[in-house]
Design an enzyme around this catalytic site. Structure first.
Site, PDB file in Angstrom:
ATOM      1  N   TRP A 180       0.831  -1.213   0.000  1.00 35.51           N
ATOM      2  CA  TRP A 180       0.000   0.000   0.000  1.00 35.51           C
ATOM      3  C   TRP A 180       0.858   1.252   0.000  1.00 35.51           C
ATOM      4  O   TRP A 180       0.547   2.224  -0.704  1.00 35.51           O
ATOM      5  CB  TRP A 180      -0.991  -0.036   1.166  1.00 35.51           C
ATOM      6  CG  TRP A 180      -1.762  -1.313   1.131  1.00 35.51           C
ATOM      7  CD1 TRP A 180      -1.676  -2.350   1.997  1.00 35.51           C
ATOM      8  CD2 TRP A 180      -2.680  -1.739   0.102  1.00 35.51           C
ATOM      9  NE1 TRP A 180      -2.479  -3.387   1.589  1.00 35.51           N
ATOM     10  CE2 TRP A 180      -3.102  -3.040   0.441  1.00 35.51           C
ATOM     11  CE3 TRP A 180      -3.181  -1.149  -1.059  1.00 35.51           C
ATOM     12  CZ2 TRP A 180      -4.011  -3.758  -0.343  1.00 35.51           C
ATOM     13  CZ3 TRP A 180      -4.079  -1.858  -1.838  1.00 35.51           C
ATOM     14  CH2 TRP A 180      -4.483  -3.146  -1.482  1.00 35.51           C
ATOM     15  N   ASP A 233      -2.090   6.554   6.195  1.00 35.56           N
ATOM     16  CA  ASP A 233      -3.117   5.628   5.740  1.00 35.56           C
ATOM     17  C   ASP A 233      -3.390   4.641   6.867  1.00 35.56           C
ATOM     18  O   ASP A 233      -2.555   3.790   7.172  1.00 35.56           O
ATOM     19  CB  ASP A 233      -2.618   4.895   4.483  1.00 35.56           C
ATOM     20  CG  ASP A 233      -3.603   3.830   3.992  1.00 35.56           C
ATOM     21  OD1 ASP A 233      -4.668   3.658   4.613  1.00 35.56           O
ATOM     22  OD2 ASP A 233      -3.277   3.164   2.989  1.00 35.56           O
ATOM     23  N   LYS A 246     -12.550  -2.257   6.549  1.00 36.56           N
ATOM     24  CA  LYS A 246     -11.885  -3.151   7.486  1.00 36.56           C
ATOM     25  C   LYS A 246     -12.409  -2.931   8.907  1.00 36.56           C
ATOM     26  O   LYS A 246     -12.983  -3.824   9.504  1.00 36.56           O
ATOM     27  CB  LYS A 246     -10.375  -2.978   7.403  1.00 36.56           C
ATOM     28  CG  LYS A 246      -9.854  -3.451   6.038  1.00 36.56           C
ATOM     29  CD  LYS A 246      -8.518  -2.871   5.656  1.00 36.56           C
ATOM     30  CE  LYS A 246      -8.224  -2.993   4.189  1.00 36.56           C
ATOM     31  NZ  LYS A 246      -8.104  -4.346   3.657  1.00 36.56           N
TER      32      LYS A 246
END
Lengths: 362, 362
Positions: free
Chosen positions: A104, A173, A197
């Site tokens: 990511w 993030d 999530k």
């Protein structure tokens, strides 16, 4: 119906608290006595105003945020943020620091590259296959921000403490660990998280941004790609993802009122992950892949003695009502994602299954 | 619960077919025997593959699309498309034609301006307050595309036929009338629609794009802002808005299997809107605001003899179980949005209420 539910260890979209799902189901044809489904209510109505304002206030209370922070809801996932961040905060001569802790972070860095923005990768754990979180990072003096990924879902690593970046704001993030623990928000200029999530369904990204970041942002951008469009209209410049925001509000309510806030959530998460890591450390059949000091409380990644056994493990687990245990397709192995909504019952049941599987396949 | 539901005339988010809502509700804790909610299922699972593939195939069947068309799901609503279109299709020397039929066209044009892209407004109905659809438009010879808004939700106007743009592909914002009638897709290089009117919940935009448009698109863009990212990954480069796509799939199934396809949907929509317009024309109390040849089958906009009466009408309607009849805040007046899911029963009930309100307030 509920007794047919599986133990869901998906990495995302992931398990949501059962009572949140039940509330959505119960009121699905008639939300808040409106005579409409939450999916049919106008975003310009008081019904929806109550939802979005409640979600914003709960997020601020949970993180102890004062009014210099704005809570926004943006579409496009964290992936769109990877582009919006350099677009909004980096002008021609500016530069930013990025820490690369896996897939990511790499994607975030790549979007800065595509946009031709100056950036430095000041630390990376690629040398050991992203199995750890870098320490003692030397940051640039002149960076506009430092970008971090707090938790790597794929490699199962997590920042347990955030580095001291002095005056430079951290943009982080937190897609896979937002609201899983208390945060000292003074370090952060902005945090963001795709909801799927720890927060709700996919399709909504929560962005928490400090006023001084908004003040320095580039205004000469398409309306939907600048943060000020969202902050000036309470995330309703255009029709927001109403169902997502509604579910997020219910999840935040569950965290506040059922779980008792982020300190308790963190303690619970430590306990849950601790049970799994301790069990694996107690033998040699299962091997945690992340370096001990970097192990994630959210995604427990592990290997078995062989790939054949891993395949068998995932298949047998599924037969026994445990879903989502296959590792990310890019790395293989196994993974149990245990976000806030994972119950202690599911952890205990999983460990029991792991014990019997190990015994049978030694 | 269902008997407490109102007649919902919201402009968007708007009424959805009751049987779609009921199916979502029934399976909300256990989707397709997965033991998970649709909000908890991995987008990389066969469960979700079935959903997105079914939605794509149904969309293609309903519109008679061959394989040169791609059906994509993108976040950010039509408003993000306003920016993505010039970003993807206009390079330095290119230009595009825009037709301005109201607020949404104006916003689309504005994003081309922000991006500093060449564009011509080749026709506008602003001279008469956007109450009609321009005819006999002279298009540029060299435009890369012609941009239209097929239906103006605010002013209640609609293209009943699409202009002949010769070799130039039309890009059309169909947010408020997609799947409300059959389309000759040969005219269109791309159509797009925010889901929250005729398709599903807010937060998902359907984009149908022709291969030659993809071939000519700018590739040097952030990943989430170029169409090829979505077409090459079946809209799953990152986590898509799963709940929205799932609901869209159920709505398309309802159109195909319950309504019997787009010819029948169109006939039904003509009948519903016809009843309302005919009733208003039969007296002088209610006055349709759009020019007769441009009246929308989706949004019936009208005025009463005074603003006070309009306020009273909206309030009394609400008391009697009719929601969403207030006109858009930018124009005032009244509006009944009657998308595919509006039932004949609701139209008949509304006309009955309008009759009695007119009688009482003459």
């Amino acid at each position: 119906m509920t007794q047919q539910r599986i133990y869901n260890f998906n990495a995302g979209p992931a398990a949501l608290p059962l009572q949140v799902l039940q509330e959505i189901q119960t009121s699905f044809l008639n939300f808040d006595n409106s005579g409409m489904s939450i999916t049919e209510v106008s975003h310009r109505s008081s019904y929806f105003d109550n939802v979005i304002n409640d979600a914003v206030e709960r997020a601020k209370r949970l993180l102890n945020l004062d009014d210099k922070f704005h809570v926004l809801f943006i579409q496009g996932g964290a992936s769109l943020q990877f582009a919006m961040i350099p677009m909004n905060f980096l002008s021609n001569d500016d530069t930013a620091d990025y820490v690369n802790t896996g897939t990511w972070s790499t994607k975030a860095i790549n979007e800065a590259k595509i946009l031709n923005k100056n950036h430095n990768v000041v630390a990376s754990s690629e040398d050991r296959d992203f199995s750890y979180i870098p320490k003692d990072i030397q940051f640039s003096d002149n960076a506009k921000f430092v970008h971090l990924t707090s938790n790597n879902t794929i490699k199962g690593t997590q920042f347990h403490d955030f580095p001291d970046t002095k005056e430079v704001p951290i943009i982080c993030d937190m897609s896979s660990d937002i609201f899983s623990r208390p945060l000292d928000m003074e370090k952060f200029g902005m945090i963001y998280a795709g909801a799927q999530k720890n927060l709700g369904p996919s399709g909504t990204c929560m962005v928490i941004i400090r006023q001084d970041m908004l003040d320095m942002a580039n205004e000469n951008l398409p309306s939907m790609l600048k943060y000020s469009t969202y902050s000036s209209k309470n995330s309703m410049y255009n029709t927001p993802p109403c169902f997502g925001i509604y579910t997020i509000d219910l999840v935040l309510k569950w965290i506040e009122e059922e779980m008792g806030g982020l300190e308790k959530v963190e303690a619970y998460n430590k306990q849950k992950a601790g049970l799994l890591y301790d069990y694996m450390n107690s033998g040699s059949f299962y091997r945690a892949t992340a370096q001990k000091d970097s192990q994630s409380l959210m995604n427990v990644t592990f290997r078995l003695p062989s790939e054949d056994l891993e395949k068998l493990f995932v298949a047998k687990a599924m037969e026994n009502g445990f879903g989502g245990l296959k590792g990310h397709r890019s790395v293989g192995g196994c993974r149990a994602s245990i976000y806030n909504a994972a119950t202690m019952e599911s952890i205990n049941a999983l460990i029991k299954f792991m014990e019997s599987f190990a015994k049978e396949n030694k």
